[in-house]
Design a protein around this motif. Structure first.
Motif, PDB file in Angstrom:
ATOM      1  N   LYS A 157      24.032  20.009  21.578  1.00 33.43           N
ATOM      2  CA  LYS A 157      25.280  20.584  21.056  1.00 33.43           C
ATOM      3  C   LYS A 157      26.490  19.778  21.532  1.00 33.43           C
ATOM      4  CE  LYS A 157      28.113  24.776  21.205  1.00 33.43           C
ATOM      5  NZ  LYS A 157      28.275  26.120  21.817  1.00 33.43           N
ATOM      6  N   TYR A 158      26.471  19.393  22.787  1.00 32.19           N
ATOM      7  CA  TYR A 158      27.551  18.585  23.360  1.00 32.19           C
ATOM      8  C   TYR A 158      27.675  17.247  22.635  1.00 32.19           C
ATOM      9  CZ  TYR A 158      29.734  15.487  26.862  1.00 32.19           C
ATOM     10  OH  TYR A 158      30.515  14.560  27.515  1.00 32.19           O
ATOM     11  N   TYR A 159      26.563  16.548  22.487  1.00 30.98           N
ATOM     12  CA  TYR A 159      26.607  15.239  21.850  1.00 30.98           C
ATOM     13  C   TYR A 159      26.955  15.343  20.363  1.00 30.98           C
ATOM     14  CZ  TYR A 159      24.819  12.959  26.031  1.00 30.98           C
ATOM     15  OH  TYR A 159      24.677  12.465  27.298  1.00 30.98           O
ATOM     16  N   LYS A 160      26.527  16.403  19.722  1.00 27.20           N
ATOM     17  CA  LYS A 160      26.877  16.606  18.311  1.00 27.20           C
ATOM     18  C   LYS A 160      28.396  16.715  18.158  1.00 27.20           C
ATOM     19  CE  LYS A 160      25.750  19.592  14.355  1.00 27.20           C
ATOM     20  NZ  LYS A 160      27.087  20.124  13.992  1.00 27.20           N
ATOM     21  N   GLY A 161      29.044  17.434  19.080  1.00 30.78           N
ATOM     22  CA  GLY A 161      30.496  17.558  19.044  1.00 30.78           C
ATOM     23  C   GLY A 161      31.181  16.207  19.222  1.00 30.78           C
ATOM     24  N   ILE A 162      30.623  15.364  20.070  1.00 24.79           N
ATOM     25  CA  ILE A 162      31.178  14.023  20.256  1.00 24.79           C
ATOM     26  C   ILE A 162      31.034  13.208  18.973  1.00 24.79           C
ATOM     27  CG2 ILE A 162      30.831  11.819  21.452  1.00 24.79           C
ATOM     28  CD1 ILE A 162      30.190  13.409  23.971  1.00 24.79           C
ATOM     29  N   ARG A 163      29.857  13.225  18.402  1.00 23.25           N
ATOM     30  CA  ARG A 163      29.598  12.428  17.194  1.00 23.25           C
ATOM     31  C   ARG A 163      30.474  12.846  16.017  1.00 23.25           C
ATOM     32  NH1 ARG A 163      24.182  13.431  18.744  1.00 23.25           N
ATOM     33  NH2 ARG A 163      23.944  14.918  17.019  1.00 23.25           N
TER      34      ARG A 163
END
Length: 212
Positions: free
Chosen positions: A118-124
């Motif tokens: 979820k964290y990395y999806k927000g970054i992407r």
């Protein structure tokens, strides 16, 4: 960059003071501003490779200086937005705040839980968040390779092991330059770790990664 030097310095001083106010250190003996300056060194060195327009310059620098303000300095999203509005136009403030929000770790007991999918999806999905996150990681790796702290060896090993997963997690492989993870930054990161990795293995990984 000279055009915005005064505003960037104001952002810098504000961010330094914020982290000083919560007594946050970097490593065992540096003020946290030491890390923030290292992150923004990445923005200065590589920002031209991702910046889509002049209006995005200030939000990128703000994102670099304030990237840990929610996670470590007790600010809320609205606090960051209010601060950003004092320093730039509304549209820029929203972009800057979204970068900071995207780079704020999730709640979790372990490193993996705090930086999950979820964290990395927000970054992407956030303009310039992959770039600023890469600046943050480059700063941390550079410091971990400096042997300036007793904990550096442990973190260097962790960062080295995380490289493939980290890059694949933050990079959406978008044609939009605002989401780009520049190859030049990956090469700089590799230079820090080169003494611990085989040259052929390293060069092969970077070539394969950018051929995807």
């Amino acid at each position: 960059m000279e055009k915005y030097a005064e505003r960037i310095e104001n952002i810098r001083q504000s961010a330094h003071e914020l982290h000083r106010s919560v007594n946050q250190l970097y490593g065992s003996n540096h003020p946290y501003g030491y890390h923030l300056d290292m992150v923004v060194d990445g923005v200065r060195d590589f920002g031209h490779l991702v910046c889509a327009c002049e209006d995005d310059v200030i939000p990128m620098f703000f994102g670099g200086y304030y990237h840990d303000s929610i996670e470590d300095a007790r600010l809320t999203y609205n606090d960051v937005m209010a601060t950003a509005r004092l320093m730039m136009k509304e549209e820029q403030a929203l972009m800057a705040t979204e970068i900071v929000y995207a780079l704020t770790n999730d709640k979790g007991r372990t490193r993996a839980e705090r930086a999950g999918e979820k964290y990395y999806k927000g970054i992407r999905e956030t303009p310039y968040a992959p770039f600023v996150k890469m600046c943050d990681r480059l700063a941390n790796i550079s410091y971990s390779c400096s042997q300036d702290d007793s904990d550096n060896g442990r973190m260097k090993k962790i960062y080295k092991e995380e490289v493939p997963h980290f890059l694949n997690s933050i990079d959406p492989h978008s044609t939009d330059c605002r989401f780009k993870v520049p190859k030049e930054m990956v090469l700089r990161l590799a230079e820090c770790l080169i003494d611990d990795m085989e040259h052929d293995e390293l060069n092969g990984f970077i070539s394969d990664y950018y051929d995807q």
